[in-house]
Design a protein around this motif. Structure first.
Motif, PDB file in Angstrom:
ATOM      1  N   LYS A  35       0.849  -1.200   0.000  1.00  0.00           N
ATOM      2  CA  LYS A  35       0.000   0.000   0.000  1.00  0.00           C
ATOM      3  C   LYS A  35       0.877   1.240   0.000  1.00  0.00           C
ATOM      4  O   LYS A  35       1.681   1.446   0.896  1.00  0.00           O
ATOM      5  N   GLY A  36       0.686   2.055  -1.025  1.00  0.00           N
ATOM      6  CA  GLY A  36       1.427   3.300  -1.123  1.00  0.00           C
ATOM      7  C   GLY A  36       0.497   4.488  -0.980  1.00  0.00           C
ATOM      8  O   GLY A  36      -0.723   4.352  -1.054  1.00  0.00           O
ATOM      9  N   LEU A  37       1.102   5.648  -0.786  1.00  0.00           N
ATOM     10  CA  LEU A  37       0.329   6.884  -0.699  1.00  0.00           C
ATOM     11  C   LEU A  37       0.711   7.754  -1.882  1.00  0.00           C
ATOM     12  O   LEU A  37       1.862   8.178  -2.008  1.00  0.00           O
ATOM     13  N   TYR A  38      -0.256   7.992  -2.768  1.00  0.00           N
ATOM     14  CA  TYR A  38      -0.057   8.880  -3.911  1.00  0.00           C
ATOM     15  C   TYR A  38      -0.209  10.310  -3.425  1.00  0.00           C
ATOM     16  O   TYR A  38      -1.215  10.657  -2.797  1.00  0.00           O
ATOM     17  N   ILE A  39       0.789  11.142  -3.707  1.00  0.00           N
ATOM     18  CA  ILE A  39       0.772  12.550  -3.322  1.00  0.00           C
ATOM     19  C   ILE A  39       0.976  13.374  -4.585  1.00  0.00           C
ATOM     20  O   ILE A  39       2.035  13.307  -5.214  1.00  0.00           O
ATOM     21  N   ASN A  40      -0.026  14.141  -4.961  1.00  0.00           N
ATOM     22  CA  ASN A  40       0.054  14.971  -6.152  1.00  0.00           C
ATOM     23  C   ASN A  40       0.807  16.258  -5.838  1.00  0.00           C
ATOM     24  O   ASN A  40       1.239  16.485  -4.706  1.00  0.00           O
ATOM     25  N   ARG A  41       0.923  17.115  -6.805  1.00  0.00           N
ATOM     26  CA  ARG A  41       1.624  18.391  -6.655  1.00  0.00           C
ATOM     27  C   ARG A  41       0.907  19.306  -5.665  1.00  0.00           C
ATOM     28  O   ARG A  41      -0.288  19.135  -5.398  1.00  0.00           O
ATOM     29  N   LEU A  42       1.648  20.258  -5.138  1.00  0.00           N
ATOM     30  CA  LEU A  42       1.122  21.251  -4.199  1.00  0.00           C
ATOM     31  C   LEU A  42       0.486  20.617  -2.964  1.00  0.00           C
ATOM     32  O   LEU A  42      -0.621  20.993  -2.552  1.00  0.00           O
ATOM     33  N   VAL A  43       1.188  19.655  -2.383  1.00  0.00           N
ATOM     34  CA  VAL A  43       0.786  19.039  -1.126  1.00  0.00           C
ATOM     35  C   VAL A  43       2.000  19.074  -0.200  1.00  0.00           C
ATOM     36  O   VAL A  43       3.058  18.549  -0.552  1.00  0.00           O
ATOM     37  N   TRP A  44       1.841  19.708   0.962  1.00  0.00           N
ATOM     38  CA  TRP A  44       2.910  19.753   1.952  1.00  0.00           C
ATOM     39  C   TRP A  44       2.935  18.414   2.679  1.00  0.00           C
ATOM     40  O   TRP A  44       1.890  17.888   3.034  1.00  0.00           O
ATOM     41  N   ARG A  45       4.133  17.870   2.879  1.00  0.00           N
ATOM     42  CA  ARG A  45       4.244  16.590   3.562  1.00  0.00           C
ATOM     43  C   ARG A  45       5.369  16.636   4.583  1.00  0.00           C
ATOM     44  O   ARG A  45       6.413  17.253   4.351  1.00  0.00           O
ATOM     45  N   GLU A  46       5.126  15.964   5.705  1.00  0.00           N
ATOM     46  CA  GLU A  46       6.124  15.785   6.753  1.00  0.00           C
ATOM     47  C   GLU A  46       6.057  14.331   7.184  1.00  0.00           C
ATOM     48  O   GLU A  46       4.969  13.762   7.297  1.00  0.00           O
ATOM     49  N   MET A  47       7.198  13.739   7.418  1.00  0.00           N
ATOM     50  CA  MET A  47       7.261  12.329   7.802  1.00  0.00           C
ATOM     51  C   MET A  47       7.983  12.221   9.145  1.00  0.00           C
ATOM     52  O   MET A  47       8.993  12.884   9.361  1.00  0.00           O
ATOM     53  N   ASP A  48       7.439  11.354  10.034  1.00  0.00           N
ATOM     54  CA  ASP A  48       8.070  11.149  11.330  1.00  0.00           C
ATOM     55  C   ASP A  48       7.678   9.788  11.882  1.00  0.00           C
ATOM     56  O   ASP A  48       7.060   8.985  11.178  1.00  0.00           O
ATOM     57  N   SER A  49       8.028   9.533  13.123  1.00  0.00           N
ATOM     58  CA  SER A  49       7.693   8.285  13.832  1.00  0.00           C
ATOM     59  C   SER A  49       8.180   7.051  13.081  1.00  0.00           C
ATOM     60  O   SER A  49       7.471   6.047  12.993  1.00  0.00           O
ATOM     61  N   PHE A  50       9.391   7.114  12.539  1.00  0.00           N
ATOM     62  CA  PHE A  50       9.973   5.968  11.843  1.00  0.00           C
ATOM     63  C   PHE A  50      10.266   4.867  12.849  1.00  0.00           C
ATOM     64  O   PHE A  50      10.872   5.118  13.896  1.00  0.00           O
ATOM     65  N   SER A  51       9.848   3.657  12.539  1.00  0.00           N
ATOM     66  CA  SER A  51      10.187   2.528  13.390  1.00  0.00           C
ATOM     67  C   SER A  51      11.641   2.126  13.135  1.00  0.00           C
ATOM     68  O   SER A  51      12.233   2.493  12.106  1.00  0.00           O
ATOM     69  N   GLN A  52      12.191   1.396  14.069  1.00  0.00           N
ATOM     70  CA  GLN A  52      13.553   0.877  13.898  1.00  0.00           C
ATOM     71  C   GLN A  52      13.592   0.024  12.630  1.00  0.00           C
ATOM     72  O   GLN A  52      12.748  -0.834  12.431  1.00  0.00           O
ATOM     73  N   GLY A  53      14.528   0.290  11.737  1.00  0.00           N
ATOM     74  CA  GLY A  53      14.681  -0.496  10.518  1.00  0.00           C
ATOM     75  C   GLY A  53      13.712  -0.148   9.406  1.00  0.00           C
ATOM     76  O   GLY A  53      13.627  -0.863   8.405  1.00  0.00           O
ATOM     77  N   ALA A  54      12.983   0.948   9.538  1.00  0.00           N
ATOM     78  CA  ALA A  54      12.028   1.332   8.492  1.00  0.00           C
ATOM     79  C   ALA A  54      12.761   1.661   7.192  1.00  0.00           C
ATOM     80  O   ALA A  54      13.837   2.248   7.201  1.00  0.00           O
ATOM     81  N   VAL A  55      12.153   1.271   6.080  1.00  0.00           N
ATOM     82  CA  VAL A  55      12.653   1.616   4.755  1.00  0.00           C
ATOM     83  C   VAL A  55      11.496   2.247   3.990  1.00  0.00           C
ATOM     84  O   VAL A  55      10.451   1.630   3.810  1.00  0.00           O
ATOM     85  N   CYS A  56      11.695   3.484   3.547  1.00  0.00           N
ATOM     86  CA  CYS A  56      10.706   4.242   2.792  1.00  0.00           C
ATOM     87  C   CYS A  56      11.177   4.337   1.347  1.00  0.00           C
ATOM     88  O   CYS A  56      12.271   4.828   1.088  1.00  0.00           O
ATOM     89  N   MET A  57      10.361   3.855   0.412  1.00  0.00           N
ATOM     90  CA  MET A  57      10.676   3.975  -1.009  1.00  0.00           C
ATOM     91  C   MET A  57       9.709   4.959  -1.645  1.00  0.00           C
ATOM     92  O   MET A  57       8.510   4.943  -1.356  1.00  0.00           O
ATOM     93  N   VAL A  58      10.245   5.819  -2.525  1.00  0.00           N
ATOM     94  CA  VAL A  58       9.437   6.819  -3.207  1.00  0.00           C
ATOM     95  C   VAL A  58       9.601   6.663  -4.714  1.00  0.00           C
ATOM     96  O   VAL A  58      10.728   6.603  -5.219  1.00  0.00           O
ATOM     97  N   LEU A  59       8.482   6.594  -5.426  1.00  0.00           N
ATOM     98  CA  LEU A  59       8.457   6.610  -6.881  1.00  0.00           C
ATOM     99  C   LEU A  59       8.046   8.015  -7.290  1.00  0.00           C
ATOM    100  O   LEU A  59       7.030   8.525  -6.813  1.00  0.00           O
ATOM    101  N   ALA A  60       8.829   8.647  -8.160  1.00  0.00           N
ATOM    102  CA  ALA A  60       8.599  10.042  -8.509  1.00  0.00           C
ATOM    103  C   ALA A  60       8.382  10.212 -10.005  1.00  0.00           C
ATOM    104  O   ALA A  60       8.963   9.488 -10.824  1.00  0.00           O
ATOM    105  N   SER A  61       7.576  11.217 -10.338  1.00  0.00           N
ATOM    106  CA  SER A  61       7.216  11.488 -11.733  1.00  0.00           C
ATOM    107  C   SER A  61       8.276  12.279 -12.487  1.00  0.00           C
ATOM    108  O   SER A  61       8.216  12.362 -13.707  1.00  0.00           O
ATOM    109  N   HIS A  62       9.221  12.891 -11.773  1.00  0.00           N
ATOM    110  CA  HIS A  62      10.259  13.709 -12.399  1.00  0.00           C
ATOM    111  C   HIS A  62      11.618  13.397 -11.781  1.00  0.00           C
ATOM    112  O   HIS A  62      11.689  12.890 -10.660  1.00  0.00           O
TER     113      HIS A  62
END
Length: 140
Positions: free
Chosen positions: A90-117
């Protein structure tokens, strides 16, 4: 398919079950609403660290937790919401002009991002007030 600015939605990827382990795949333009121009991932993030703190002028992204979990706080200039990512299908699609902040990473978390540009520093709003001004202009 192109969504309007400020749009966020969950993306569910296919899963193939096998006794040897599950397999999930993603195809740009099919499972996500853009062709993939860049892939990057975050790892070894300290559990008390914050990432993000920006918006993009044009870039679209889909964010996944490949391992572990983390929270994404979303702000479209009108409403704020938050999502917990912990399932690699399950991924989260985030379009343009959306402010995002990420926190509360668990130990060993891996975040992958697919980008349009590809990476372009000029595409970033790193100042929240500049982001809000851009939202006001886009709404006119």
């Amino acid at each position: 398919m192109t969504a309007v600015q400020g749009f966020v939605r969950q993306i569910d990827l296919p899963q193939i079950h096998d006794p040897r382990g599950d397999l999930t795949f993603v195809e740009g333009g099919k499972h996500i609403p853009f062709e993939i121009r860049r892939v990057y991932y975050l790892y070894n993030v300290p559990v008390d660290a914050e990432r993000g703190g920006h918006a993009h002028r044009e870039l679209e992204q889909v964010v996944f937790a490949l391992s572990g979990s983390f929270r994404i706080k979303i702000d479209d200039g009108r409403e704020k919401s938050e999502y917990w990512l912990r399932d690699p299908r399950k991924g989260l699609y985030i379009n343009r002009l959306v402010w995002r902040e990420m926190d509360s990473f668990s130990q060993g978390a891996v975040c992958m991002v697919l980008a349009s540009h590809r990476y372009d520093e000029g595409d970033y709003y790193r100042n929240y007030d500049d982001f809000l001004a851009a939202i006001r202009v886009a709404a006119e």
